[in-house]
Design an enzyme around this catalytic site. Structure first.
Site, PDB file in Angstrom:
ATOM      1  N   CYS A 143       0.848  -1.210   0.000  1.00 33.75           N
ATOM      2  CA  CYS A 143       0.000   0.000   0.000  1.00 33.75           C
ATOM      3  C   CYS A 143       0.876   1.250   0.000  1.00 33.75           C
ATOM      4  O   CYS A 143       1.736   1.400   0.871  1.00 33.75           O
ATOM      5  CB  CYS A 143      -0.913  -0.014   1.224  1.00 33.75           C
ATOM      6  N   CYS A 193       0.406   3.335   3.473  1.00 35.33           N
ATOM      7  CA  CYS A 193       0.776   2.828   4.792  1.00 35.33           C
ATOM      8  C   CYS A 193       2.102   3.442   5.266  1.00 35.33           C
ATOM      9  O   CYS A 193       2.969   3.791   4.452  1.00 35.33           O
ATOM     10  CB  CYS A 193       0.902   1.300   4.762  1.00 35.33           C
ATOM     11  N   HIS A 197      -4.289   0.376   8.094  1.00 37.13           N
ATOM     12  CA  HIS A 197      -4.795   0.084   6.743  1.00 37.13           C
ATOM     13  C   HIS A 197      -6.204  -0.530   6.768  1.00 37.13           C
ATOM     14  O   HIS A 197      -6.971  -0.378   5.809  1.00 37.13           O
ATOM     15  CB  HIS A 197      -3.804  -0.881   6.069  1.00 37.13           C
ATOM     16  N   ASN A 215     -13.407   9.617  -1.313  1.00 36.60           N
ATOM     17  CA  ASN A 215     -14.052   8.563  -2.100  1.00 36.60           C
ATOM     18  C   ASN A 215     -13.805   7.280  -1.355  1.00 36.60           C
ATOM     19  O   ASN A 215     -12.648   6.917  -1.160  1.00 36.60           O
ATOM     20  CB  ASN A 215     -13.394   8.413  -3.478  1.00 36.60           C
ATOM     21  N   SER A 263      -9.203   3.746  -5.594  1.00 36.84           N
ATOM     22  CA  SER A 263      -8.172   2.805  -6.018  1.00 36.84           C
ATOM     23  C   SER A 263      -7.410   2.189  -4.853  1.00 36.84           C
ATOM     24  O   SER A 263      -6.680   1.233  -5.031  1.00 36.84           O
ATOM     25  CB  SER A 263      -7.212   3.503  -6.969  1.00 36.84           C
ATOM     26  N   HIS A 287      -6.930   1.966   1.800  1.00 39.68           N
ATOM     27  CA  HIS A 287      -6.388   2.634   2.991  1.00 39.68           C
ATOM     28  C   HIS A 287      -7.255   3.865   3.317  1.00 39.68           C
ATOM     29  O   HIS A 287      -7.607   4.618   2.419  1.00 39.68           O
ATOM     30  CB  HIS A 287      -4.929   3.071   2.731  1.00 39.68           C
ATOM     31  N   HIS A 328      -8.403   7.202   3.602  1.00 46.48           N
ATOM     32  CA  HIS A 328      -7.819   8.482   3.203  1.00 46.48           C
ATOM     33  C   HIS A 328      -8.818   9.344   2.457  1.00 46.48           C
ATOM     34  O   HIS A 328      -9.822   8.849   1.937  1.00 46.48           O
ATOM     35  CB  HIS A 328      -6.587   8.264   2.318  1.00 46.48           C
ATOM     36  N   GLN A 360      -9.006  13.430   0.186  1.00 45.60           N
ATOM     37  CA  GLN A 360      -8.190  14.316  -0.643  1.00 45.60           C
ATOM     38  C   GLN A 360      -8.625  15.762  -0.473  1.00 45.60           C
ATOM     39  O   GLN A 360      -9.734  16.040  -0.011  1.00 45.60           O
ATOM     40  CB  GLN A 360      -8.344  13.935  -2.119  1.00 45.60           C
ATOM     41  N   LYS A 383     -27.398   2.185  -7.116  1.00 48.34           N
ATOM     42  CA  LYS A 383     -28.194   3.039  -7.985  1.00 48.34           C
ATOM     43  C   LYS A 383     -27.331   3.511  -9.149  1.00 48.34           C
ATOM     44  O   LYS A 383     -26.163   3.845  -8.962  1.00 48.34           O
ATOM     45  CB  LYS A 383     -28.670   4.246  -7.186  1.00 48.34           C
TER      46      LYS A 383
END
Ligand SMILES: [Zn+2]
Length: 339
Positions: free
Chosen positions: A51, A54, A113, A153, A161, A164, A166, A168, A311
């Site tokens: 990762c 991490c 993680h 997200n 993607s 972990h 997180h 933004q 949905k």
């Protein structure tokens, strides 16, 4: 409660964007023959050597993450916006373009993680809130930055993607579409009524409680009257603050508690790690007083009726208006039962 809203198709106005959503409560009973998502119930390790988020691991660009203990922020190695990008404009008849610059960062919520915000305690989430406050202030103080968009997200179904925990921050020189709509709507209301659009709305919601999922002294968690996503929710401060740096130490904790309660209820709803996109809309950092702004955090989860049925925004929703079957009141009741 107006029972017509639970029985007959209608459209509801999103007062913050000025856009409508079509609600079709009679359709919620239809059988599902559409796509099922593949559910990943894999238990994740607390540290994954592969990762890039991490602690202690090397990222693709060769930088090594520190051995961080709670929250860790770094400038995105593959940023969508860059501060040193070329400045230009295209104005060629009907072909119009402008360069855009900015700074994008990644915030690891925890070194663990295997966790998500729903698994973290209120103290740990409060630390995340403090980093959001610090980054909004820091990025917003930059003359070239006029908007700071904090978001997360979560889940592969949302295109995330890396599992972990997180989020933004994308900060930039101009206002993105959603912020501009909300800026205009709040400004028009404030100019006319000399009070906060969202503040006045929250008062009405707290009174009826029909769409309230949870509240503490300082924050309310609700399904907005105009929600588009089946279990869309909003967390907002009861008092009008234009951005998250204005809330006190006590309020920061109350905010963390609201996040904790909502994300836990989400996970309990379909007994899965509930995917969503969440984002904080707050006043632009454009040097204006922005008295009309009332910051809030929105959660847009895609799941509809189970951990594997989501949905889709297709067909009429692409060409016309977003549409939902389950009403905001029904969604609020189901989440409230899990708090
Ligand atoms: Zn990791």
């Amino acid at each position: 409660m107006n029972t017509d809203l639970q029985d007959y198709s209608h459209k509801r106005l999103n007062i913050l964007t000025g856009e409508w959503v079509l609600v079709s409560p009679h359709r919620a009973k239809r059988p599902w023959q559409g796509q099922n998502e593949v559910l990943s119930n894999q238990v994740r390790p607390t540290h994954d050597p592969s990762c890039y988020l991490c602690a202690g691991n090397t990222r693709i660009n060769g930088k090594v993450n520190p051995d961080y203990k709670d929250v860790f922020v770094f400038t995105n190695d593959f940023a969508a916006l860059q501060s040193n990008s070329k400045s230009f404009a295209l104005d060629n008849g009907l072909l119009i373009a402008e360069s855009e610059t900015g700074i994008c960062k990644v915030i690891c919520f925890s070194p663990d993680h295997s966790k998500s915000l729903a698994d973290m305690d209120v103290d740990a989430i409060t630390k995340v809130v403090k980093v959001w406050q610090k980054e909004y202030q820091l990025l917003g103080a930059n003359q070239a930055i006029n908007n700071v968009q904090i978001f997360e997200n979560k889940g592969a179904v949302m295109g995330c993607s890396n599992p972990h925990p997180h989020g933004q921050i994308w900060s930039q020189s101009t206002l993105p579409n959603e912020v501009e709509k909300k800026d205009n709507q709040q400004n028009a209301y404030y100019s006319k009524n000399k009070s906060s659009l969202l503040g006045d709305y929250l008062k009405q919601e707290i009174e009826t409680k029909e769409r309230v999922v949870f509240e503490n002294d300082d924050f309310v968690v609700l399904i907005p009257f105009w929600a588009v996503w089946p279990f869309e929710a909003m967390i907002a401060p009861k008092k009008q603050y234009k951005d998250i740096t204005q809330i006190s130490e006590k309020e920061s904790r109350a905010y963390a508690e609201a996040i904790s309660v909502l994300t836990k209820a989400y996970d309990a709803l379909f007994e899965c790690s509930f995917p969503y996109s969440s984002g904080i809309h707050q006043a632009p950092t454009n040097g204006k007083d922005n008295k009309h702004w009332h910051w809030h955090m929105s959660f847009y989860p895609p799941l509809l009726r189970s951990a594997t049925v989501k949905k889709f925004m297709v067909g009429y929703e692409m060409f016309g208006t977003p549409q939902r079957d389950i009403t905001a009141e029904q969604a609020a009741q189901r989440l409230r039962d899990l708090v």
